[in-house]
Design a protein around this motif. Structure first.
Motif, PDB file in Angstrom:
ATOM      1  N   MET A 171       0.826  -1.217   0.000  1.00 17.98           N
ATOM      2  CA  MET A 171       0.000   0.000   0.000  1.00 17.98           C
ATOM      3  C   MET A 171       0.855   1.260   0.000  1.00 17.98           C
ATOM      4  N   ARG A 180      -3.485   3.604  -2.788  1.00 18.78           N
ATOM      5  CA  ARG A 180      -3.283   2.617  -3.835  1.00 18.78           C
ATOM      6  C   ARG A 180      -2.611   1.390  -3.212  1.00 18.78           C
ATOM      7  N   GLU A 198      -7.377   0.681  -5.818  1.00 20.87           N
ATOM      8  CA  GLU A 198      -7.418   1.996  -5.181  1.00 20.87           C
ATOM      9  C   GLU A 198      -8.506   2.048  -4.121  1.00 20.87           C
ATOM     10  N   SER A 199      -8.360   3.039  -3.224  1.00 21.55           N
ATOM     11  CA  SER A 199      -9.286   3.198  -2.110  1.00 21.55           C
ATOM     12  C   SER A 199      -9.353   4.666  -1.704  1.00 21.55           C
ATOM     13  N   TRP A 205     -11.752  -0.992  -0.918  1.00 21.98           N
ATOM     14  CA  TRP A 205     -10.840  -1.120  -2.049  1.00 21.98           C
ATOM     15  C   TRP A 205     -11.562  -1.614  -3.299  1.00 21.98           C
TER      16      TRP A 205
END
Length: 495
Positions: A171, A180, A198-199, A205
């Motif tokens: 991450m 990401r 991605e989040s 996510w």
């Protein structure tokens, strides 16, 4: 609710870790508190300290159900053990908490992302491991698993991707505050690919795209990815399984791969430009990097190889596995360079220096010996003599044992050879590397710890790592030449 599995692991490691004396461990390479260690996990800077988690089986010095061990450091060389951070204690990770990463959230807590493993019975009667990504959040010592785990599973993998090879999330946080991560996966062609997710917040996510695809070029499944900017380029590190050699590259089967290229952050497109091995020795795998507070990119790998795990001190040792020396990374002339972390220089004592020593045959130098050593050696042809055929340094040496680094300028080949290091097993004990030299002049920086040697070539252009389980009394160092060479030697004890 406190996990009984984690509580038992913590109780066990506290009791049995105390039974291992400092003299039985490496001096400045992280080893497991007790039992087994493999991949570095969650290498991060959090709350004023470097945190290193690691794949961990506390109950045995052989691989077993994976936990996360935990240690912290202020200088990357002296580590303090903390209680185990994760144990396989939930329905979604009951067969192992595999590798992953860690970041600090805006609220000051530390977020861990790891691969949860569940063994599934197959139609043929065998078992496969279903792999999914999970979260835990904590204060730097104690972590609580997220109640919505797993956050990524087979439904989030692109079509054709394997749910049995979907692991090792790395991450990072983007400048806009979003997150990401990249994860290794095996696509339908049976090789490897790196997936980008991605989040908005580090918890929810979703799949974005394939960041890089192997297409069966470099081994098979790509494990343990890392991705970061460095000196105007972007670097993708990964550890491919089942690599085939290409010239003097990729000799380790389960090896390491560095891809250097360009990254379009808008389109999130990575374009490969060059490829190389990360380490050219025998023992190095699954590296992870951290960005230090002063802006250096530092890498640590597992200083071991899956094919050499039977190379041991004894059959009943209390610990197995160690991390590599932390290495500062840079890019020069399109290559990844690695140098020992500068904090190591603070440990240097008792400088011994020789300039312009002529070597023909075998010599020893007064004051040059030891098993915790930082030694710089420059070798060149003796003026007025023909180019020498071979130069070698023997380390960890006595009448019975030695490990050698030997260089043949005619072939431009540097070899590490530990077959006389005390091993009673005919496993991999040699590795050759093609190196650059100027008319026979080569520069080496050799770091010895109690159970390892790491040789940095030409100011970090290449590195060769190997573990050594030679008796500690074997502390001699000698220099050999077939032909005539001229050498400079600067040696420090590391205290």
């Amino acid at each position: 609710m406190r996990s009984q599995t984690l509580w038992e692991a913590r109780k066990y490691e506290e009791a049995f870790g105390k039974a291992i004396s400092l003299q039985e461990r490496p001096g400045f390479h992280l080893s497991p508190r007790t039992g087994w260690m493999n991949d570095p996990n969650g290498f991060s800077w959090h709350d004023g300290k470097y945190h290193m988690f690691y794949q961990y089986h506390p109950y045995d010095s052989h691989w077993g159900p994976m936990h996360w061990g935990h240690a912290v450091s202020t200088d990357l060389l002296h580590w303090e053990y903390l209680p185990a951070a994760l144990a396989p204690d939930e329905i979604y990770d009951r067969d192992g908490c595999f590798s992953g990463s860690a970041i600090t959230l805006p609220d000051g807590r530390q977020l861990l992302m790891y691969t949860g493993v569940v063994k599934e019975r197959q139609a043929n009667g065998g078992y496969n491991e279903v792999q999914a990504q999970c979260l835990a959040v904590g204060d730097g010592v104690d972590y609580v698993k997220y109640d919505k785990n797993p956050v990524l599973d087979e439904k989030d993998i692109p079509e054709g991707g394997s749910r049995f090879d979907f692991r090792d999330p790395k991450m990072w946080r983007e400048e806009d505050g979003t997150y990401r991560c990249i994860i290794g996966n095996r696509p339908a062609d049976g090789s490897g690919q790196i997936l980008l997710f991605e989040s908005p917040d580090g918890y929810a996510w979703h799949y974005k795209k394939v960041l890089a695809a192997n297409h069966n070029r470099f081994g098979k499944m790509w494990e343990c990815p890392d991705f970061f900017p460095l000196d105007g380029k972007w670097v993708l590190l990964t550890s491919p399984q089942d690599m085939l050699p290409s010239g003097f590259e990729y000799h380790n089967g389960n090896g390491t791969l560095c891809l250097i290229g360009a990254y379009d952050r808008e389109a999130e497109e990575f374009t490969e430009e060059t490829d190389q091995s990360i380490d050219y020795g025998i023992d190095f795998y699954a590296p992870q990097t951290v960005l230090t507070p002063d802006g250096r990119r530092v890498m640590i790998g597992w200083m071991q190889n899956w094919d050499t795990c039977n190379h041991r001190r004894t059959h009943d040792e209390a610990w197995f596995g160690q991390m590599s020396l932390p290495r500062e990374l840079s890019i020069k002339n399109g290559r990844l360079y690695q140098t020992p972390v500068r904090e190591l220089e603070e440990m240097r004592r008792d400088r011994v220096s020789y300039q312009g020593v002529t070597v023909s045959g075998t010599i020893r130098l007064e004051g040059v010996r030891g098993r915790r050593v930082d030694m710089e050696v420059t070798v060149r042809p003796e003026e007025g003599c023909d180019l020498y055929r071979k130069f070698a340094i023997r380390l960890a040496q006595n009448d019975l044992y030695h490990t050698s680094l030997s260089f043949r300028p005619g072939e431009s080949v540097l070899k590490v050879d530990r077959k006389f290091s005390g091993s009673r097993r005919a496993i991999i004990h040699q590795r050759r590397s093609k190196v650059n030299h100027r008319g026979g002049e080569l520069k080496l920086r050799i770091i010895l710890d109690r159970f390892s040697v790491e040789a940095f070539v030409n100011d970090g252009e290449q590195v060769l790592s190997a573990v050594l389980y030679t008796d500690q009394e074997a502390d001699g160092i000698s220099f050999l030449a077939d032909g005539t060479v001229n050498i400079d030697v600067v040696k420090y004890d590391l205290v």
